[in-house]
Design a protein around this motif. Structure first.
Motif, PDB file in Angstrom:
ATOM      1  N   LEU A 102       0.835  -1.193   0.000  1.00 43.64           N
ATOM      2  CA  LEU A 102       0.000   0.000   0.000  1.00 43.64           C
ATOM      3  C   LEU A 102       0.873   1.248   0.000  1.00 43.64           C
ATOM      4  O   LEU A 102       2.051   1.199   0.356  1.00 43.64           O
ATOM      5  CB  LEU A 102      -0.905   0.001   1.234  1.00 43.64           C
ATOM      6  CG  LEU A 102      -1.922  -1.129   1.372  1.00 43.64           C
ATOM      7  CD1 LEU A 102      -2.638  -1.039   2.721  1.00 43.64           C
ATOM      8  CD2 LEU A 102      -2.931  -1.103   0.237  1.00 43.64           C
ATOM      9  N   GLU A 116      -2.505   5.396   2.256  1.00 41.95           N
ATOM     10  CA  GLU A 116      -3.454   4.277   2.256  1.00 41.95           C
ATOM     11  C   GLU A 116      -3.283   3.436   3.522  1.00 41.95           C
ATOM     12  O   GLU A 116      -4.267   2.915   4.073  1.00 41.95           O
ATOM     13  CB  GLU A 116      -3.251   3.412   1.014  1.00 41.95           C
ATOM     14  CG  GLU A 116      -3.639   4.101  -0.285  1.00 41.95           C
ATOM     15  CD  GLU A 116      -3.287   3.281  -1.513  1.00 41.95           C
ATOM     16  OE1 GLU A 116      -3.789   3.612  -2.603  1.00 41.95           O
ATOM     17  OE2 GLU A 116      -2.489   2.319  -1.388  1.00 41.95           O
ATOM     18  N   ARG A 117      -2.052   3.320   3.982  1.00 37.84           N
ATOM     19  CA  ARG A 117      -1.792   2.558   5.214  1.00 37.84           C
ATOM     20  C   ARG A 117      -2.432   3.233   6.421  1.00 37.84           C
ATOM     21  O   ARG A 117      -3.003   2.559   7.294  1.00 37.84           O
ATOM     22  CB  ARG A 117      -0.283   2.412   5.415  1.00 37.84           C
ATOM     23  CG  ARG A 117       0.353   1.438   4.450  1.00 37.84           C
ATOM     24  CD  ARG A 117       1.868   1.539   4.420  1.00 37.84           C
ATOM     25  NE  ARG A 117       2.445   0.471   3.607  1.00 37.84           N
ATOM     26  CZ  ARG A 117       3.672   0.466   3.139  1.00 37.84           C
ATOM     27  NH1 ARG A 117       4.481   1.495   3.390  1.00 37.84           N
ATOM     28  NH2 ARG A 117       4.118  -0.537   2.410  1.00 37.84           N
ATOM     29  N   ASP A 177      -5.079   5.122   6.343  1.00 36.30           N
ATOM     30  CA  ASP A 177      -6.528   4.914   6.216  1.00 36.30           C
ATOM     31  C   ASP A 177      -6.926   3.515   6.679  1.00 36.30           C
ATOM     32  O   ASP A 177      -7.982   3.332   7.292  1.00 36.30           O
ATOM     33  CB  ASP A 177      -6.965   5.112   4.761  1.00 36.30           C
ATOM     34  CG  ASP A 177      -6.869   6.562   4.312  1.00 36.30           C
ATOM     35  OD1 ASP A 177      -6.850   7.453   5.195  1.00 36.30           O
ATOM     36  OD2 ASP A 177      -6.795   6.803   3.094  1.00 36.30           O
ATOM     37  N   ALA A 178      -6.056   2.528   6.390  1.00 39.07           N
ATOM     38  CA  ALA A 178      -6.372   1.150   6.763  1.00 39.07           C
ATOM     39  C   ALA A 178      -6.206   0.895   8.256  1.00 39.07           C
ATOM     40  O   ALA A 178      -6.910   0.075   8.837  1.00 39.07           O
ATOM     41  CB  ALA A 178      -5.477   0.189   5.974  1.00 39.07           C
ATOM     42  N   LEU A 179      -5.281   1.599   8.895  1.00 41.30           N
ATOM     43  CA  LEU A 179      -4.983   1.365  10.307  1.00 41.30           C
ATOM     44  C   LEU A 179      -5.905   2.141  11.238  1.00 41.30           C
ATOM     45  O   LEU A 179      -6.372   1.607  12.254  1.00 41.30           O
ATOM     46  CB  LEU A 179      -3.529   1.757  10.596  1.00 41.30           C
ATOM     47  CG  LEU A 179      -3.073   1.737  12.058  1.00 41.30           C
ATOM     48  CD1 LEU A 179      -3.137   0.325  12.631  1.00 41.30           C
ATOM     49  CD2 LEU A 179      -1.668   2.315  12.201  1.00 41.30           C
ATOM     50  N   GLU A 239     -11.948   5.715  10.803  1.00 38.50           N
ATOM     51  CA  GLU A 239     -12.305   6.523   9.636  1.00 38.50           C
ATOM     52  C   GLU A 239     -12.332   8.020   9.967  1.00 38.50           C
ATOM     53  O   GLU A 239     -12.906   8.442  10.968  1.00 38.50           O
ATOM     54  CB  GLU A 239     -13.673   6.078   9.108  1.00 38.50           C
ATOM     55  CG  GLU A 239     -14.050   6.710   7.784  1.00 38.50           C
ATOM     56  CD  GLU A 239     -15.350   6.161   7.230  1.00 38.50           C
ATOM     57  OE1 GLU A 239     -15.768   6.619   6.145  1.00 38.50           O
ATOM     58  OE2 GLU A 239     -15.954   5.272   7.877  1.00 38.50           O
ATOM     59  N   GLU A 294      -0.595  -6.706   4.667  1.00 37.17           N
ATOM     60  CA  GLU A 294      -0.585  -5.433   5.385  1.00 37.17           C
ATOM     61  C   GLU A 294      -1.890  -5.247   6.165  1.00 37.17           C
ATOM     62  O   GLU A 294      -1.868  -4.755   7.301  1.00 37.17           O
ATOM     63  CB  GLU A 294      -0.374  -4.277   4.408  1.00 37.17           C
ATOM     64  CG  GLU A 294       1.044  -4.230   3.844  1.00 37.17           C
ATOM     65  CD  GLU A 294       1.368  -2.899   3.174  1.00 37.17           C
ATOM     66  OE1 GLU A 294       0.796  -1.867   3.580  1.00 37.17           O
ATOM     67  OE2 GLU A 294       2.210  -2.886   2.250  1.00 37.17           O
ATOM     68  N   GLN A 295      -3.007  -5.647   5.589  1.00 39.53           N
ATOM     69  CA  GLN A 295      -4.284  -5.522   6.296  1.00 39.53           C
ATOM     70  C   GLN A 295      -4.282  -6.386   7.557  1.00 39.53           C
ATOM     71  O   GLN A 295      -4.785  -5.969   8.611  1.00 39.53           O
ATOM     72  CB  GLN A 295      -5.436  -5.939   5.374  1.00 39.53           C
ATOM     73  CG  GLN A 295      -5.649  -5.021   4.164  1.00 39.53           C
ATOM     74  CD  GLN A 295      -6.230  -3.679   4.550  1.00 39.53           C
ATOM     75  OE1 GLN A 295      -6.591  -3.453   5.699  1.00 39.53           O
ATOM     76  NE2 GLN A 295      -6.328  -2.768   3.594  1.00 39.53           N
ATOM     77  N   PHE A 345      -2.257  -4.592  10.260  1.00 36.52           N
ATOM     78  CA  PHE A 345      -2.996  -3.520  10.937  1.00 36.52           C
ATOM     79  C   PHE A 345      -4.038  -4.105  11.892  1.00 36.52           C
ATOM     80  O   PHE A 345      -4.290  -3.540  12.965  1.00 36.52           O
ATOM     81  CB  PHE A 345      -3.651  -2.608   9.907  1.00 36.52           C
ATOM     82  CG  PHE A 345      -2.670  -1.975   8.960  1.00 36.52           C
ATOM     83  CD1 PHE A 345      -1.403  -1.593   9.393  1.00 36.52           C
ATOM     84  CD2 PHE A 345      -2.989  -1.773   7.621  1.00 36.52           C
ATOM     85  CE1 PHE A 345      -0.484  -1.020   8.530  1.00 36.52           C
ATOM     86  CE2 PHE A 345      -2.077  -1.198   6.752  1.00 36.52           C
ATOM     87  CZ  PHE A 345      -0.828  -0.824   7.203  1.00 36.52           C
ATOM     88  N   ARG A 346      -4.614  -5.237  11.519  1.00 35.52           N
ATOM     89  CA  ARG A 346      -5.570  -5.891  12.422  1.00 35.52           C
ATOM     90  C   ARG A 346      -4.872  -6.332  13.710  1.00 35.52           C
ATOM     91  O   ARG A 346      -5.415  -6.150  14.815  1.00 35.52           O
ATOM     92  CB  ARG A 346      -6.196  -7.118  11.731  1.00 35.52           C
ATOM     93  CG  ARG A 346      -7.170  -7.900  12.617  1.00 35.52           C
ATOM     94  CD  ARG A 346      -7.542  -9.224  11.994  1.00 35.52           C
ATOM     95  NE  ARG A 346      -6.406 -10.118  11.834  1.00 35.52           N
ATOM     96  CZ  ARG A 346      -5.892 -10.847  12.828  1.00 35.52           C
ATOM     97  NH1 ARG A 346      -6.400 -10.770  14.050  1.00 35.52           N
ATOM     98  NH2 ARG A 346      -4.873 -11.650  12.598  1.00 35.52           N
TER      99      ARG A 346
END
Length: 356
Positions: free
Chosen positions: A40, A44-45, A47-49, A52, A238-239, A242-243
């Motif tokens: 990413l 974008e990283r 936003d994913a971590l 919102e 990567e997702q 972050f989880r």
């Protein structure tokens, strides 16, 4: 009388244009290469971590003041690192994300000062500091200034130790100083087949020693997870990384003066366990699964285990008892009969120090 919004002034429009250019990051071909590698982009990283719309950027327009090797004539958006404050599950965190599309995410003096300012804010506010690391190391064009920047970061890593949680995510090839700082933090998460962390890369090793070694063997995620112990959490993507970070933070306090978040009790403390009774009555000369025991004790069977693949003769991790976060250290009879060796002792000692 209707109040109509005034058109943006020339200076305001120019400022917005500059911010948009910075948020675009590096050249399109660099962004395409990043995505082709399965990675990413820096923003974008974030936003994913983060929760919102919770990220507030700091220092977006900071840029290098170096004039060496034509750096003053190059476009270096945000000096290669995005820094700011956001929220994870409603909790404030300070976070930086290095941008590999901008000079390979290399660290110059302005880049380092942005990270240092963020670390100072995290210490002052008593919030965790998270680093999303994707950097080739020191920016060679800035020479000693870049090394001085790393020294300032290392100093703050030490000052923050034991005061606020420090978590690093290795999301690309990190060499030299880009590997030293994460190694000083409390927890390191790496992504299989994407993350690499080494003092010097394969090319330098080949030039100095003549030894040929591939990047995965030298500093890949599985090597650090299984052998060196530098990686606490091994992610598949990567997702997933972050989880894991979001889940880890659920067990940690904001700082050393606060307790971890207390959840409403959801498990009957008086329940009976057929599994524990079976293990207690089993042959004492045979091994058993200690993880099963720990999960049976935990609220709702949830056990979060950093360092799962390292020094497997001892378990360390977090669970909840009656809603309260608790650290666990347990010998694992299924591996080396649970005997303590050097690696297991160091693993347990470091975990106990963190809990303290």
């Amino acid at each position: 009388m209707v109040n109509r919004p005034r058109a943006a002034s020339g200076k305001t429009a120019a400022l917005r244009a500059r911010l948009e250019a910075v948020r675009a990051g590096g050249p399109p071909q660099k962004a395409a290469a990043q995505r082709k590698a399965g990675k990413l982009l820096a923003r974008e990283r974030l936003d994913a971590l983060l929760d919102e719309d919770s990220f507030h950027e700091i220092g977006a327009l900071v840029r290098s003041h170096s004039h060496e090797f034509g750096l003053d004539r190059r476009d270096i958006p945000a000096d290669g690192v995005v820094t700011g404050i956001g929220r994870i599950n409603g909790r404030s965190v300070c976070v930086f994300s290095q941008d590999f599309t901008v000079l390979g995410g290399s660290l110059g003096l302005a880049h380092a000062r942005k990270i240092c300012r963020l670390m100072d804010l995290a210490l002052e506010a008593g919030t965790p500091i998270l680093g999303l690391c994707d950097s080739g190391g020191a920016r060679i064009q800035e020479g000693v200034d870049a090394l001085a920047g790393y020294a300032e970061i290392f100093h703050r890593n030490v000052q923050a130790s034991g005061r606020i949680p420090q978590i690093s995510a290795i999301l690309g090839p990190c060499a030299g100083g880009a590997a030293y700082s994460p190694a000083l933090t409390d927890f390191v998460c790496m992504v299989d087949k994407i993350s690499r962390m080494f003092i010097n890369g394969p090319d330098v090793l080949r030039a100095e020693t003549g030894e040929d070694v591939d990047p995965e063997t030298l500093g890949g995620a599985r090597m650090h997870s299984d052998t060196s112990g530098a990686c606490h959490l091994l992610a598949n993507s990567e997702q997933d990384c972050f989880r894991l970070i979001r889940e880890l933070l659920e067990y940690l306090p904001q700082n050393c003066l606060q307790a971890p978040r207390l959840l409403p009790p959801s498990d009957d403390p008086f329940r009976e366990s057929a599994l524990l009774e079976k293990i207690a009555l089993s042959d004492p000369h045979r091994s058993y699964d200690m993880r099963a025991v720990v999960r049976e004790l935990a609220d709702n069977g949830r056990f979060f285990e950093p360092h799962r693949n390292f020094a497997r003769n001892i378990l360390t991790g977090f669970l909840r008892l009656d809603g309260e976060a608790v650290g666990v250290v347990a010998n694992a009879p299924s591996h080396l009969s649970g005997a303590l060796d050097i690696l297991a002792s160091e693993k347990a000692a470091r975990f106990v120090r963190f809990c303290d």
